[in-house]
Design an enzyme around this catalytic site. Structure first.
Site, PDB file in Angstrom:
ATOM      1  N   LYS A  23       0.846  -1.201   0.000  1.00 53.47           N
ATOM      2  CA  LYS A  23       0.000   0.000   0.000  1.00 53.47           C
ATOM      3  C   LYS A  23       0.881   1.250   0.000  1.00 53.47           C
ATOM      4  CE  LYS A  23      -1.701   1.616   4.033  1.00 53.47           C
ATOM      5  NZ  LYS A  23      -1.436   3.050   4.297  1.00 53.47           N
ATOM      6  N   ASN A  24       1.916   1.237   0.886  1.00 57.92           N
ATOM      7  CA  ASN A  24       2.708   2.451   1.088  1.00 57.92           C
ATOM      8  C   ASN A  24       3.747   2.696   0.005  1.00 57.92           C
ATOM      9  OD1 ASN A  24       1.141   2.882   3.249  1.00 57.92           O
ATOM     10  ND2 ASN A  24       2.652   2.286   4.788  1.00 57.92           N
ATOM     11  N   CYS A 118      -4.834  12.580  12.303  1.00 58.23           N
ATOM     12  CA  CYS A 118      -5.636  11.354  12.385  1.00 58.23           C
ATOM     13  C   CYS A 118      -5.389  10.806  13.779  1.00 58.23           C
ATOM     14  CB  CYS A 118      -5.234  10.377  11.302  1.00 58.23           C
ATOM     15  SG  CYS A 118      -3.596   9.771  11.563  1.00 58.23           S
ATOM     16  N   ARG A 123       0.321  14.326  12.454  1.00 56.90           N
ATOM     17  CA  ARG A 123       0.630  14.120  11.026  1.00 56.90           C
ATOM     18  C   ARG A 123       0.966  15.447  10.332  1.00 56.90           C
ATOM     19  NH1 ARG A 123      -1.190   8.925   9.853  1.00 56.90           N
ATOM     20  NH2 ARG A 123       0.497   8.897   8.358  1.00 56.90           N
ATOM     21  N   ASP A 307       4.357   0.418  12.054  1.00 59.05           N
ATOM     22  CA  ASP A 307       3.153  -0.197  11.488  1.00 59.05           C
ATOM     23  C   ASP A 307       2.985  -1.651  11.918  1.00 59.05           C
ATOM     24  OD1 ASP A 307       3.289   1.519   8.267  1.00 59.05           O
ATOM     25  OD2 ASP A 307       2.742   2.173  10.282  1.00 59.05           O
ATOM     26  N   ARG A 399      -8.852  -0.256   4.331  1.00 59.62           N
ATOM     27  CA  ARG A 399      -7.984   0.752   3.707  1.00 59.62           C
ATOM     28  C   ARG A 399      -6.670   0.128   3.258  1.00 59.62           C
ATOM     29  NH1 ARG A 399      -6.366   5.433   7.130  1.00 59.62           N
ATOM     30  NH2 ARG A 399      -5.115   5.640   5.257  1.00 59.62           N
TER      31      ARG A 399
END
Ligand code: EPZ
Length: 422
Positions: A23-24, A118, A123, A307, A399
């Protein structure tokens, strides 16, 4: 109709899980297509909600996106029609700020909504902005948008990051590849997803040296050409399933990623007693019956990835005694600890430190996913709990994880998605 994930322990796992593209990385490669007049093709793209949000942002800028085959997207950025990334898109996904650098580089103008904070922290993007200003952009914040302008184009300069920010490093790389002259980024982040972005850009004609080091030298070029690129395997998705195997017991193989990208995570799992066989494109993991405690400190790559912090915390509740988890990257990334407390975990938080009591009897309970990785970790905790756990707000999980339940089911876990009347 809200959906939930219902999970309960079902004995040891066995079989193989294939992970998707990262994803990243995929999100940044999509943003990087803004730099390229022509049709860029990305393969091994994960089928996850954030990819759709990034597609929405790029479409608003004039990129024509198609998906000719599963996990493949084409992005035609020949004619950009706007330089404004709308608030309603950026507010959904912080990663949309990755359009800032390439937009300024390609169009000389970008207007990107400030990403809301978030629930894992404020962030901020001060490093993104100050780096672009050093390269010659004029940035101002007005009405919740960052306006970045560079009427005469960007100019290569030395930029030093006060913290190896992943996003700031990526934005600066994408801004510098078309700048006049050479940019040197010091204290750059070194995550494998950044190496994937560098490989992508160099294949498209950029000149970036220093991949996997903290100093990047970017020699500006006139133009980049459209290419096809396969997204690197998702090390965090892989790590999530490897920890699932450690929690549930048994032996599973997790494929589709480079085990070198999870070096310290695999080392730490071995310290708990898990047996890990490193394969070419994955690992085979066998759980241990007596889990030894291990202390974790999250750090920028190659340190322990933030993560993977929640997933590891879920696992460490089952260790023979206590562990200490230190979160050094985000200022507020322990919400998961509160939720797993509802299942009987005893985790004491003191600032950046969490004391995770071991030998915990977890019992199934209704819990709420606090964020993407915390939501996945709650499902993992449910694999060790007595009785059923129902995780709500699973849009967080969607997500970043494609077919999360199906993948766990395929190795014998008792996990299902249910419609739940709110
Ligand atoms: C990326 O976020 C990832 N997201 C995150 O993954 C990951 O946790 C993070 O890198 C760290 O590895 C994507 O790639 C889409 P940072 P990013 O800039 O780029 C502070 C997931 O679960 N900071 O390295 O936003 C910031 O507040 C997500 O997949 C500034 O202060 O991370 C944070 O405390 C969650 N000013 C720290 O640095 C800035 O200008 C690290 O942020 C930029 C960052």
């Amino acid at each position: 109709m809200d959906e939930i994930i219902r999970v309960q322990s079902n004995g040891p796992l066995s079989g193989e899980i294939q992970v998707e593209g990262a994803k990243n990385s995929a999100l940044k490669l999509m943003a990087a297509s803004l730099l390229i007049p022509g049709v860029t093709t990305l393969t091994n793209v994960p089928n996850i909600a954030d990819v759709y949000v990034m597609s929405e942002a790029l479409t608003a800028l004039g990129v024509v996106i198609d998906s000719p085959a599963p996990h493949t997207i084409t992005l035609d950025a020949s004619n950009l029609t706007s330089y404004r990334a709308p608030y309603e898109v950026v507010a959904k996904m912080r990663a949309s700020t990755a359009v800032l650098g390439p937009l300024v580089a390609r169009s000389g103008h970008a207007s990107v909504a400030l990403p809301g904070g978030c629930n894992i922290g404020s962030r901020k993007i001060d490093m993104h902005i100050s780096g672009l200003e050093i390269l010659g952009a004029t940035c101002k914040i007005e009405h919740g948008y960052i306006e970045a302008l560079t009427p005469t184009g960007l100019h290569g300069m030395p930029v030093s990051l006060v913290f190896p920010s992943v996003g700031a490093t990526e934005n600066l790389i994408m801004a510098a590849v078309l700048a006049e002259g050479t940019t040197i980024v010091s204290n750059a982040a070194r995550e494998p997803e950044i190496a994937d972005l560098i490989d992508f850009l160099n294949t498209a004609g950029a000149q970036i040296e220093g991949k996997n080091t903290t100093t990047l030298t970017i020699i500006g070029v006139e133009e980049l050409k459209p290419i096809e690129h396969r997204v690197v395997g998702d090390r965090i998705e892989a790590g999530t399933f490897i920890v699932a195997g450690c929690i549930a017991g048994g032996t599973i193989t997790v494929s589709g990623f480079n085990p070198k990208h999870l070096g310290i995570v695999l080392d730490k799992l071995e310290q708990t007693g898990a047996v890990i066989e490193r394969l070419d494109r994955g690992v085979r993991v066998t759980a241990t019956d007596t889990i030894k405690p291990v202390d974790i400190q999250t750090l920028p790559y190659p340190g322990f990835p933030t993560d993977m912090q929640a997933q590891m915390m879920a696992y460490l509740t089952q260790a023979q005694s206590s562990s200490i988890v230190t979160e050094n990257v985000f200022e507020n990334r322990f919400m998961f600890a509160d939720e797993i407390g509802r299942m009987g975990a005893d985790i004491r938080i003191e600032g950046h430190y969490a004391l995770v009591r071991g030998n915990t009897h977890l019992s199934g309970a209704p819990v709420v996913a606090p964020d993407l990785r915390g939501g996945a970790a709650l499902v993992l905790a449910g694999l060790a709990a007595d009785g059923a756990t129902e995780v709500s707000n699973i849009y967080h999980v969607d997500r970043g994880y494609e077919s999360f339940c199906e993948k766990l089911q395929s190795v014998g876990a008792r996990v299902e998605r249910l419609d739940r009347d709110v």
